[in-house]
Enzyme design. Sequence first.
Site, short mmCIF file in Angstrom:
data_model
loop_
_atom_site.label_atom_id
_atom_site.label_comp_id
_atom_site.label_asym_id
_atom_site.label_seq_id
_atom_site.Cartn_x
_atom_site.Cartn_y
_atom_site.Cartn_z
N LYS A 58 67.29 18.21 -26.72
CA LYS A 58 67.77 19.56 -27.07
C LYS A 58 67.68 19.79 -28.57
O LYS A 58 67.90 18.87 -29.36
CB LYS A 58 69.24 19.70 -26.65
N LYS B 94 80.44 12.72 -25.92
CA LYS B 94 80.89 12.84 -27.30
C LYS B 94 81.76 11.68 -27.73
O LYS B 94 81.74 11.27 -28.89
CB LYS B 94 81.63 14.16 -27.51
N LYS C 201 72.09 20.66 -33.95
CA LYS C 201 72.51 20.80 -35.34
C LYS C 201 72.59 19.44 -36.02
O LYS C 201 72.56 19.37 -37.24
CB LYS C 201 73.87 21.49 -35.40
#
Length: 349
Positions: A208, A116, A211
């Site tokens: 994956k 991240k 969002k």
Amino acid sequence: MAAFKELVFSGVQPTGNLHLGNYLGAIRRFVEMQARDAQCLYCVVDLHAITVWQDPDALRGQIREVTAAFLAAGIDPKRSIVFNQSQVPQHAELAWIFNCVARLGWLNRMTQFKEKAGKDRENASIGLYDYPVLMAADILAYRATHVPVGEDQKQHLELTRDIAQKFNTDFAAAIAAQGHEGGFFPITEPLIGGPAARVMSLRDGTKKMSKSDPSDNSRINLTDDADAIAQKIRRAKTDPEPLPSELPGLKERPEADNLVGIYAALAGRSREDVLREFGGAQFSTFKPALADLAVSSLAPIAAEMRRLSADPGHIEAVLADGAERAEAIAQETLDAVKDIVGFVRRRRA
Ligand code: TRP
């Protein structure tokens, strides 16, 4: 080892675009856990969400939306405790104490932070770095024994176990003196798995479902209506081969594997069983069957979310009730922890 009462805890971040991966990997499993003879706590982890900047108005909406998704999917707020993290200050308080238990070396190994933070690590928030310690506090504030999570949270759960272990050891004498036999914190079990522990993108079976994927066609959002769900499945990427009749035939076919996994998870069947039925079938046969199944399982949830979202007062009342019940448990833990570490607790009149 002390016998800890079974208690289930899990959390979902209110960061927008709840999708099929969140549903199959987390929320639906939360619903299933309610059948166990255990208290379940389900938390909207807003403190975790702000480890990266969130627009305040959007955040408020997302907290209500995750709550609505919990309820719409079948979490019963009377039976389970549904709340948002920032309403229960004991999470942040316990996280501080755990900051003094966890080691820099442990956090430096966390792969999610590395992913991240990316290249610009100097510019990541300290909260993003400390994220797993807060997660340990979420879980251990309730001395939770079981945590249903996605595969990607496994390492964070291991950190939670390390923190519990080190706390139990560092304060072993004080813990025994306070009359807690066999350690104060349980060594929490992660519950990972099911046929759809990982739901992949509908546009690329090696990524994956996310969002933040720029293509909305890559995911089925929990707010999608029947037409959108059916259309996204019709457009999902596939390969030209028919479905195999046995599992090894799905190897090297990530898109086929993903769609079979989604079918299995939604139907509550194994992949093997699904292949027994559809082995040899073309996607022109399988996709409509999957679309029907997805629409019948998901469209009612979207409709119920829309109904609940029209009444934010009700959602907020559920959260307030949950926070009150959660806080009662967490405060007991914090009182004991303060005694164990040697703080002088405020005398209550
Ligand atoms: N990190 C989890 C996720 O992104 C969310 C989370 C926060 C959580 N605290 C938790 C999950 C405690 C389980 C238990 O999915």
